[in-house]
Design an enzyme around this catalytic site. Structure first.
Site, PDB file in Angstrom:
ATOM      1  N   ARG A 212       9.573  17.391 -49.929  1.00  0.00           N
ATOM      2  CA  ARG A 212      10.762  17.290 -50.785  1.00  0.00           C
ATOM      3  C   ARG A 212      11.939  18.066 -50.189  1.00  0.00           C
ATOM      4  O   ARG A 212      13.085  17.660 -50.313  1.00  0.00           O
ATOM      5  CB  ARG A 212      10.437  17.820 -52.186  1.00  0.00           C
ATOM      6  CG  ARG A 212       9.441  16.965 -52.957  1.00  0.00           C
ATOM      7  CD  ARG A 212       9.250  17.491 -54.375  1.00  0.00           C
ATOM      8  NE  ARG A 212       8.306  16.678 -55.131  1.00  0.00           N
ATOM      9  CZ  ARG A 212       7.002  16.885 -55.158  1.00  0.00           C
ATOM     10  NH1 ARG A 212       6.475  17.884 -54.455  1.00  0.00           N
ATOM     11  NH2 ARG A 212       6.212  16.110 -55.858  1.00  0.00           N
TER      12      ARG A 212
ATOM     13  N   GLU B 253     -12.992  14.344 -50.964  1.00  0.00           N
ATOM     14  CA  GLU B 253     -13.871  15.513 -51.001  1.00  0.00           C
ATOM     15  C   GLU B 253     -13.121  16.780 -51.409  1.00  0.00           C
ATOM     16  O   GLU B 253     -13.657  17.636 -52.118  1.00  0.00           O
ATOM     17  CB  GLU B 253     -14.531  15.712 -49.633  1.00  0.00           C
ATOM     18  CG  GLU B 253     -15.554  16.833 -49.572  1.00  0.00           C
ATOM     19  CD  GLU B 253     -16.783  16.554 -50.422  1.00  0.00           C
ATOM     20  OE1 GLU B 253     -17.002  17.307 -51.399  1.00  0.00           O
ATOM     21  OE2 GLU B 253     -17.500  15.591 -50.130  1.00  0.00           O
TER      22      GLU B 253
ATOM     23  N   VAL C 113     -12.537  18.385 -55.332  1.00  0.00           N
ATOM     24  CA  VAL C 113     -13.467  19.200 -56.133  1.00  0.00           C
ATOM     25  C   VAL C 113     -14.068  20.289 -55.257  1.00  0.00           C
ATOM     26  O   VAL C 113     -14.656  20.018 -54.219  1.00  0.00           O
ATOM     27  CB  VAL C 113     -14.603  18.336 -56.728  1.00  0.00           C
ATOM     28  CG1 VAL C 113     -15.569  19.209 -57.521  1.00  0.00           C
ATOM     29  CG2 VAL C 113     -14.041  17.234 -57.613  1.00  0.00           C
TER      30      VAL C 113
ATOM     31  N   GLY D  80     -12.952  22.656 -53.272  1.00  0.00           N
ATOM     32  CA  GLY D  80     -12.420  23.086 -51.979  1.00  0.00           C
ATOM     33  C   GLY D  80     -13.273  22.731 -50.781  1.00  0.00           C
ATOM     34  O   GLY D  80     -13.518  21.563 -50.497  1.00  0.00           O
TER      35      GLY D  80
ATOM     36  N   ASP E 247      -7.769  21.947 -65.181  1.00  0.00           N
ATOM     37  CA  ASP E 247      -8.128  21.725 -63.781  1.00  0.00           C
ATOM     38  C   ASP E 247      -9.627  21.443 -63.656  1.00  0.00           C
ATOM     39  O   ASP E 247     -10.049  20.499 -62.987  1.00  0.00           O
ATOM     40  CB  ASP E 247      -7.745  22.951 -62.949  1.00  0.00           C
ATOM     41  CG  ASP E 247      -8.207  22.849 -61.514  1.00  0.00           C
ATOM     42  OD1 ASP E 247      -7.522  22.188 -60.713  1.00  0.00           O
ATOM     43  OD2 ASP E 247      -9.267  23.429 -61.180  1.00  0.00           O
TER      44      ASP E 247
ATOM     45  N   LYS F 246     -11.911  17.853 -62.533  1.00  0.00           N
ATOM     46  CA  LYS F 246     -13.005  17.870 -61.561  1.00  0.00           C
ATOM     47  C   LYS F 246     -14.322  17.432 -62.203  1.00  0.00           C
ATOM     48  O   LYS F 246     -15.146  16.776 -61.564  1.00  0.00           O
ATOM     49  CB  LYS F 246     -13.132  19.274 -60.966  1.00  0.00           C
ATOM     50  CG  LYS F 246     -11.915  19.682 -60.150  1.00  0.00           C
ATOM     51  CD  LYS F 246     -11.926  21.153 -59.794  1.00  0.00           C
ATOM     52  CE  LYS F 246     -10.681  21.554 -59.022  1.00  0.00           C
ATOM     53  NZ  LYS F 246     -10.621  23.008 -58.756  1.00  0.00           N
TER      54      LYS F 246
ATOM     55  N   GLY G 118      -7.919  27.623 -51.354  1.00  0.00           N
ATOM     56  CA  GLY G 118      -7.355  28.229 -50.147  1.00  0.00           C
ATOM     57  C   GLY G 118      -7.002  27.175 -49.119  1.00  0.00           C
ATOM     58  O   GLY G 118      -7.643  26.125 -49.031  1.00  0.00           O
TER      59      GLY G 118
END
Length: 438
Positions: free
Chosen positions: A48, A130, A133, A135, A202, A206, A308
């Site tokens: 953006r 993948e 969900v 990480g 969140d 998941k 992360g």
């Protein structure tokens, strides 16, 4: 490697994860080419704001604000923008132009996954997610592929690192919820607006994805019963610890038979007491874990970093290499594995235990009245602990009761709590939490 074909890669979004994905594509280009059989050439990164500061130094000529043009000319599209729009439109555009798509967008997949799956099937391309969900934890492909010959009966997951960090801080230090949340924000585990995490949204997205893959049926966000952790107090944490439990926010999907004999799946997210010896109880800090029960494989647990930039980028690159290999070798795209329809059951059909905190009048017959009320609702008490308190100002004594029930239908347990609230000897119901793993 000059004889290898080149596959054009478009990246949508350059946040923490996107920046690391771009870095790996550039730095590890030769290794990825050797594994894939084609060069993965990063054609552009749609953002953006072209001038935004980023954690990774990347060639400025890669950046563009014209995401639509970028995806129309790509062989592989990585969507890491988040949100519903424009991510949904760009993914559909990419697939209609023949690109395979890798996404980490759990909200979009939970809300509108069926549309994306159908478009991928129609276009003959691959849709992989993948990274949506847990990480870095490889969980979706093992469910979809490794366990495809088995029957999964139950999935329990700690799939939100922010809430796990907060609850772990409260358990290990005695911190209040607000203080633990502030620490999570200071360390970067929680956003300035943590609503999606602490209210369970969140984790609910998941949970819908996990349930869809585990039970070969499309479950959407509205099929998930959701409760966050904002009502969990330091007193709840301390009482749970004293009783040998730890509190975790769990995403649960399990096959059940309701009272009418109908088989279905209950999908829910809520704070849960787990015995400290349960494998999920040992998941600390911002780590994630998913615990699976299957008819033949038995109990399995997948554990690792659930968030992360670099860990999640690992999951993205795994999907990207898989999709690229499919393009190189040919064959149909692999999207979802729905084979039928198992109805979604309301949380009332779930079978669980309750942990109930009560502030009651300290007078003869109170325990007997409470026990009788539980029996009348078909709920039996497994553990009951009583602590006497004296108000320093009024010198009036009251009792704090902590009750753990045996397993029963959610509907019966909820009705029992409502009946207990109406007893004249009950000052207040201080907490109601579900118990699993006992």
């Amino acid at each position: 490697m000059s004889e290898l074909r080149t596959l054009k890669v478009a990246l949508l979004g350059c946040g923490n994860v996107g920046a690391q994905v771009a870095r790996i594509l550039i730095d590890d280009a030769d290794a990825l080419a050797a594994r894939t059989g084609a060069r993965l050439e990063l054609q552009g990164i749609a953002v953006r704001n072209l001038d935004a500061e980023r954690d990774v130094e990347l060639p400025k000529e890669l950046f563009t604000t014209d995401a639509e043009v970028l995806v129309k000319d790509a062989d592989l599209v990585i969507e890491l923008m988040g949100g519903i729009e424009p991510a949904r439109t760009l993914i559909l555009t990419a697939m209609r132009h023949g690109a395979c798509v890798v996404s980490g967008n759990k909200a979009l997949l939970a809300q509108d996954g069926p549309t994306l799956y159908e478009e991928a099937d129609k276009a003959g391309v691959q849709l992989s997610y993948e990274a949506a969900v847990a990480g870095a934890i490889p969980i979706l492909r093992p469910i979809r592929d490794s366990l495809s010959g088995d029957r999964i009966t139950r999935v329990l997951g700690i799939v939100n690192g922010t809430t796990n960090f907060i609850l772990d801080q409260m358990d290990s230090t005695g911190a209040q919820f607000a203080d633990a949340l502030a620490e999570a924000q200071r360390l970067g585990y929680a956003e300035a607006d943590p609503t999606a995490d602490i209210e369970g949204y969140d984790a609910a997205a998941k949970a819908a994805i996990l349930a869809s893959l585990s039970f070969h049926t499309r479950f959407a966000l509205e099929d998930v019963s959701c409760e966050g952790i904002t009502s969990v107090t330091a007193a709840d944490i301390a009482a749970a610890k004293e009783a040998g439990f730890v509190i975790k926010l769990l995403a649960i999907a399990e096959k059940l038979v309701d009272e009418d004999g109908k088989t279905g799946v209950s999908v829910r997210v809520h704070p849960t007491l787990l015995p400290r010896e349960h494998p999920l109880a040992a998941v600390r800090g911002a780590f994630n874990a998913v615990f699976i029960e299957a008819e033949n494989a038995g109990e399995l647990m997948f554990y690792g970093q659930g968030a992360g930039g670099t860990p999640t980028a690992s999951a993205v690159l795994g999907d990207l290499v898989s999709a690229a290999r499919r393009i190189v070798l040919g064959g149909p795209g692999r999207t979802e594995t729905t084979t039928g329809h198992v109805p979604s059951l309301p949380i009332d059909a779930a079978v669980t235990s309750y942990y109930i905190g009560l502030d009651v009048a300290d007078q003869p017959g109170v325990l007997a009245r409470i026990a009788q009320l539980f029996a009348e609702h078909g709920v039996s008490i497994e553990i009951m602990r009583q602590t006497i308190h004296r108000d320093a100002d009024s010198n009036v004594e009251s009792a704090e009761l902590r009750i753990v029930t045996h397993r029963a239908r959610e509907a019966a347990l909820a009705a029992t709590v409502e009946a207990v609230r109406r007893l004249d000897v009950i000052n207040s119901v201080t907490s109601v939490l579900r118990v699993e793993g006992v």
